[in-house]
Design a protein around this motif. Structure first.
Motif, PDB file in Angstrom:
ATOM      1  N   SER A  28       0.845  -1.202   0.000  1.00  0.00           N
ATOM      2  CA  SER A  28       0.000   0.000   0.000  1.00  0.00           C
ATOM      3  C   SER A  28       0.881   1.254   0.000  1.00  0.00           C
ATOM      4  CB  SER A  28      -0.912   0.004   1.222  1.00  0.00           C
ATOM      5  OG  SER A  28      -0.138   0.172   2.400  1.00  0.00           O
ATOM      6  N   HIS A  29       0.279   2.398  -0.213  1.00  0.00           N
ATOM      7  CA  HIS A  29       1.010   3.664  -0.288  1.00  0.00           C
ATOM      8  C   HIS A  29       0.656   4.593   0.871  1.00  0.00           C
ATOM      9  CE1 HIS A  29       2.327   2.573  -4.333  1.00  0.00           C
ATOM     10  NE2 HIS A  29       1.074   2.178  -4.584  1.00  0.00           N
ATOM     11  N   TYR A  30       0.275   3.973   1.993  1.00  0.00           N
ATOM     12  CA  TYR A  30      -0.105   4.789   3.154  1.00  0.00           C
ATOM     13  C   TYR A  30       1.077   5.631   3.663  1.00  0.00           C
ATOM     14  CZ  TYR A  30      -4.395   2.022   3.423  1.00  0.00           C
ATOM     15  OH  TYR A  30      -5.585   1.420   3.157  1.00  0.00           O
ATOM     16  N   LEU A  31       2.254   4.963   3.785  1.00  0.00           N
ATOM     17  CA  LEU A  31       3.413   5.686   4.346  1.00  0.00           C
ATOM     18  C   LEU A  31       3.940   6.726   3.362  1.00  0.00           C
ATOM     19  CD1 LEU A  31       5.339   2.797   6.148  1.00  0.00           C
ATOM     20  CD2 LEU A  31       3.742   4.458   7.110  1.00  0.00           C
TER      21      LEU A  31
ATOM     22  N   LYS B  42      -2.890   7.208  10.009  1.00  0.00           N
ATOM     23  CA  LYS B  42      -4.104   6.692  10.658  1.00  0.00           C
ATOM     24  C   LYS B  42      -4.581   5.422   9.966  1.00  0.00           C
ATOM     25  CE  LYS B  42      -8.797   8.003  11.946  1.00  0.00           C
ATOM     26  NZ  LYS B  42      -9.831   9.065  11.951  1.00  0.00           N
ATOM     27  N   ASP B  43      -4.645   5.451   8.622  1.00  0.00           N
ATOM     28  CA  ASP B  43      -5.058   4.262   7.886  1.00  0.00           C
ATOM     29  C   ASP B  43      -4.047   3.143   8.039  1.00  0.00           C
ATOM     30  OD1 ASP B  43      -7.318   5.612   6.984  1.00  0.00           O
ATOM     31  OD2 ASP B  43      -6.323   6.345   5.174  1.00  0.00           O
ATOM     32  N   TYR B  44      -2.765   3.516   8.074  1.00  0.00           N
ATOM     33  CA  TYR B  44      -1.708   2.509   8.196  1.00  0.00           C
ATOM     34  C   TYR B  44      -1.813   1.768   9.524  1.00  0.00           C
ATOM     35  CZ  TYR B  44       2.949   0.407   8.015  1.00  0.00           C
ATOM     36  OH  TYR B  44       3.984  -0.488   7.993  1.00  0.00           O
ATOM     37  N   TYR B  45      -1.938   2.511  10.616  1.00  0.00           N
ATOM     38  CA  TYR B  45      -2.023   1.875  11.933  1.00  0.00           C
ATOM     39  C   TYR B  45      -3.339   1.114  12.119  1.00  0.00           C
ATOM     40  CZ  TYR B  45       2.309   3.508  14.031  1.00  0.00           C
ATOM     41  OH  TYR B  45       3.643   3.689  14.347  1.00  0.00           O
ATOM     42  N   SER B  46      -4.396   1.591  11.493  1.00  0.00           N
ATOM     43  CA  SER B  46      -5.672   0.848  11.567  1.00  0.00           C
ATOM     44  C   SER B  46      -5.536  -0.531  10.945  1.00  0.00           C
ATOM     45  CB  SER B  46      -6.778   1.636  10.863  1.00  0.00           C
ATOM     46  OG  SER B  46      -7.035   2.850  11.529  1.00  0.00           O
ATOM     47  N   GLU B  47      -4.898  -0.610   9.773  1.00  0.00           N
ATOM     48  CA  GLU B  47      -4.685  -1.893   9.116  1.00  0.00           C
ATOM     49  C   GLU B  47      -3.735  -2.771   9.921  1.00  0.00           C
ATOM     50  OE1 GLU B  47      -5.955  -3.235   6.418  1.00  0.00           O
ATOM     51  OE2 GLU B  47      -7.275  -1.557   5.913  1.00  0.00           O
TER      52      GLU B  47
ATOM     53  N   PRO C 283       3.434   9.946  14.540  1.00  0.00           N
ATOM     54  CA  PRO C 283       4.801   9.424  14.703  1.00  0.00           C
ATOM     55  C   PRO C 283       5.547   9.449  13.376  1.00  0.00           C
ATOM     56  CG  PRO C 283       3.230   7.637  14.653  1.00  0.00           C
ATOM     57  CD  PRO C 283       2.427   8.910  14.667  1.00  0.00           C
ATOM     58  N   ASP C 284       6.847   9.234  13.464  1.00  0.00           N
ATOM     59  CA  ASP C 284       7.668   9.207  12.250  1.00  0.00           C
ATOM     60  C   ASP C 284       7.314   7.987  11.401  1.00  0.00           C
ATOM     61  OD1 ASP C 284       8.937  11.473  13.065  1.00  0.00           O
ATOM     62  OD2 ASP C 284      10.590  10.390  14.066  1.00  0.00           O
ATOM     63  N   VAL C 285       7.589   8.136  10.122  1.00  0.00           N
ATOM     64  CA  VAL C 285       7.363   7.016   9.208  1.00  0.00           C
ATOM     65  C   VAL C 285       8.280   5.858   9.553  1.00  0.00           C
ATOM     66  CG1 VAL C 285       7.530   6.284   6.794  1.00  0.00           C
ATOM     67  CG2 VAL C 285       6.549   8.519   7.352  1.00  0.00           C
ATOM     68  N   ALA C 286       9.469   6.208   9.991  1.00  0.00           N
ATOM     69  CA  ALA C 286      10.415   5.148  10.363  1.00  0.00           C
ATOM     70  C   ALA C 286       9.899   4.340  11.541  1.00  0.00           C
ATOM     71  CB  ALA C 286      11.773   5.767  10.698  1.00  0.00           C
ATOM     72  N   LEU C 287       9.262   5.051  12.517  1.00  0.00           N
ATOM     73  CA  LEU C 287       8.701   4.348  13.661  1.00  0.00           C
ATOM     74  C   LEU C 287       7.557   3.430  13.221  1.00  0.00           C
ATOM     75  CD1 LEU C 287       8.593   3.849  16.680  1.00  0.00           C
ATOM     76  CD2 LEU C 287       7.120   5.889  16.900  1.00  0.00           C
ATOM     77  N   ALA C 288       6.769   3.904  12.266  1.00  0.00           N
ATOM     78  CA  ALA C 288       5.671   3.078  11.760  1.00  0.00           C
ATOM     79  C   ALA C 288       6.212   1.825  11.087  1.00  0.00           C
ATOM     80  CB  ALA C 288       4.822   3.887  10.782  1.00  0.00           C
ATOM     81  N   GLU C 289       7.296   1.987  10.326  1.00  0.00           N
ATOM     82  CA  GLU C 289       7.892   0.813   9.687  1.00  0.00           C
ATOM     83  C   GLU C 289       8.442  -0.149  10.730  1.00  0.00           C
ATOM     84  OE1 GLU C 289      10.757   2.481   7.105  1.00  0.00           O
ATOM     85  OE2 GLU C 289       9.321   2.913   5.489  1.00  0.00           O
ATOM     86  N   LEU C 290       9.021   0.407  11.816  1.00  0.00           N
ATOM     87  CA  LEU C 290       9.533  -0.433  12.896  1.00  0.00           C
ATOM     88  C   LEU C 290       8.402  -1.191  13.574  1.00  0.00           C
ATOM     89  CD1 LEU C 290      11.911  -1.362  14.650  1.00  0.00           C
ATOM     90  CD2 LEU C 290      11.515   0.664  16.102  1.00  0.00           C
ATOM     91  N   ASP C 291       7.254  -0.513  13.772  1.00  0.00           N
ATOM     92  CA  ASP C 291       6.105  -1.192  14.385  1.00  0.00           C
ATOM     93  C   ASP C 291       5.598  -2.335  13.502  1.00  0.00           C
ATOM     94  OD1 ASP C 291       6.167   0.427  16.580  1.00  0.00           O
ATOM     95  OD2 ASP C 291       4.685   1.861  15.814  1.00  0.00           O
TER      96      ASP C 291
END
Length: 555
Positions: A215-218, A224-229, A294-302
């Motif tokens: 997906s292209h959320y990041l 919000k959509d990224y963490y929901s998924e 949060p940072d995109v990097a943190l989202a990728e880490l999660d």
């Protein structure tokens, strides 16, 4: 003075009617004659067998009147072979309408063309009857060669259309069966969603993470959509494998349940796994509800952390026991049986609906009783719709059309009767059955003796009663055949014996008697009272009867 008074009274009456009434009748007659005139004529009053007569009807009327001429076979005993178009001649404010018909007859004799009914506006007129002589064709046997009588030729029975109806029925059933198989029973190819749903929970979770990466959320910072998924993936996995209320639980409720399961030694989750899951879920709540970014990097880490924790959960899950595997297999079989039962019920429901719809449709068009009798079967209906036969029975012949060929039977007459009479009997069925038809040709050996139809009718009624017929309602009428033969018609209702010895069945009967010099012809028809098909059979038979005298038959 008295003579003058009598003279004045005489002047006021004409033909026994008051003068004013007579004047009114004459005026009405003249008005009617002025309104329209109807006449008929033929081009020849004597023809040979098979030749054509041109029958003409001429109507003179005004231009506003509607004229209705006869249509169909209304010229019996002659047969209409052609109906010509109407010729119209205009004469000032009137029309002269001329209608011609081509008529013929294939039997010699003297015939009468019956009166024809013509409707002009709202009034009805009748033409005069006309006599026609039909002559035989004279053959000189000294010049015409004589030949032996040809042998009997076997006539092939005309086939019915039952195979067409059978073919249409089978075709309709085939179309319905094909539609049911295609839409219900066919093993349809699985869609992408169905294939994913059949995967194990672990594989589904891993596939969902791959799709999240695609997906292209990041890229668009749609956190919000990224963490929901992302949280939905871990919650679904936990819901299927660890705690079956994970989807609807809050973060605190879910974490509390995981810790409780760990403390109860039901699942060996590490503290780090629970802590990591809790951390990601709370961060997702902040992103969704507190609009944290949060940072995109943190989202990728999660995302990487969730991937790893799914593996950890899978590792600590206990292996299913044999009993659990058996229960899972039984559950799968039960689900498959439910699925098959659902298909069966859908198929039965659609079939019943189509059947009821077809019955309803045919019942509306033809009537419920007709549909019922067609499906179940009805003896009289089969006779009515079968192949009818026209035959001549006896001498002189009785020509009659019947649903079955009548069988000649030998009747043993008493010696005293046999010495005076000759009898030829044909019949179909019996009084004990639903439909019975009998034709008798009775001839007196003494040509000077004649039959009394009234006495013969009384004797026939007595014979009926001797055979067990009771409560006879008798009506007498004059009967005229289509070719002009007159006879006596005895008809009504009665209680007829049935196959059950102690039971009587209400029915109808028709007795026709014809007398010509020393010959009497008798026709008996009986049927059930409430049989609408038998009524149509009787009507068709009566309309087909034609008699021919012996002299004419010998010509």
């Amino acid at each position: 003075m008295n003579n003058d008074i009598r003279f004045m009274k005489a002047k006021r009456t004409v033909f026994g009617l008051p003068f004013s009434v007579t004047f009114s009748l004459v005026f009405c007659f003249l008005s009617l004659s002025a309104f329209s005139q109807v006449s008929s004529s033929i081009d020849s009053s004597s023809i040979k067998i098979g030749a054509q007569i041109t029958y003409k009807i001429q109507v003179e009327t005004d231009t506003t009147s509607l004229v209705v001429f006869p249509e169909g076979q209304t010229f019996t005993p002659l047969e209409m072979i052609e109906s010509y178009p109407i010729d119209t001649i205009k004469n000032k404010d009137k029309f002269s309408l001329i209608k011609k018909y081509g008529l013929t007859q294939f039997d010699s004799g003297t015939y009468t063309i019956p009166r024809q009914k013509i409707i002009v506006a709202d009034k009805t007129f009748f033409t005069d009857s006309i006599k026609v002589e039909v002559n035989t064709v004279v053959v000189d046997t000294t010049k015409q060669g004589l030949y032996d009588i040809k042998p009997l030729i076997e006539v092939k029975k005309r086939g019915s259309n039952w195979w067409k109806y059978l073919l249409i029925t089978l075709l309709a059933i085939g179309v319905i069966a094909a539609a049911l198989w295609w839409f219900i029973w066919r093993q349809k190819p699985l869609t992408e969603e169905e294939k994913i749903a059949l995967l194990p929970p672990y594989d589904r979770a891993k596939l969902a993470l791959q799709k999240l990466d695609e997906s292209h959320y990041l890229e668009h910072e749609q956190l919000k959509d990224y963490y929901s998924e992302l949280t939905l993936i871990i919650r679904k996995y936990l819901d299927e494998k660890v705690y079956d209320h994970s989807l609807e639980s809050t973060t605190d409720e879910l974490i509390s349940r995981l810790r409780l399961l760990k403390e109860g030694n039901q699942i060996d989750l590490s503290k780090d796994t629970i802590k990591n899951i809790e951390s990601i879920l709370r961060r997702a709540d902040l992103v969704k509800f507190a609009k944290s970014a949060p940072d995109v990097a943190l989202a990728e880490l999660d995302r990487t952390t969730i991937d790893a924790e799914i593996d950890h959960v899978k590792e600590v899950l206990p292996e299913p026991t044999e009993e659990e595997k058996l229960l899972d297999a039984q559950y799968a079989e039960e689900q498959e049986r439910k699925k098959q039962r659902k298909k069966v019920w859908i198929t039965v429901g659609i079939s019943v609906f189509l059947l009821l719809a077809a019955i309803t449709g045919f019942s509306i068009k033809y009537g419920f009783d007709y549909v019922k009798d067609t499906v179940i079967g009805h003896e009289s209906k089969e006779l009515l719709e079968g192949e009818w036969v026209t035959s001549a029975y006896g001498v002189p012949p009785v020509t009659i059309t019947t649903p079955r060929v009548l069988k000649r039977i030998n009747v043993e007459l008493p010696e005293e009767v046999k010495a005076q009479h000759e009898a030829i009997v044909f019949n179909y069925g019996s009084l004990l059955e639903g439909f019975y038809l009998n034709v008798v040709n009775l001839k007196l050996k003494n040509p000077k003796t004649k039959f009394d139809l009234e006495k013969s009718a009384e004797k026939c009624i007595g014979d009926f009663e001797q055979q067990g017929v009771e409560n006879m309602l008798v009506k007498r009428d004059k009967f005229i055949t289509p070719n002009g033969a007159e006879g006596l018609k005895i008809h009504g209702t009665a209680n007829f014996p049935s196959i059950l010895q102690d039971d009587k069945e209400r029915g109808k009967y028709v007795l026709l008697l014809f007398s010509n010099e020393n010959v009497m012809q008798q026709i008996i028809i009986t049927s059930k009272e409430d049989d609408i098909y038998a009524d149509k059979i009787v009507e068709r038979i009566l309309n087909s009867i034609e008699l021919q005298n012996e002299e004419k038959d010998n010509e």
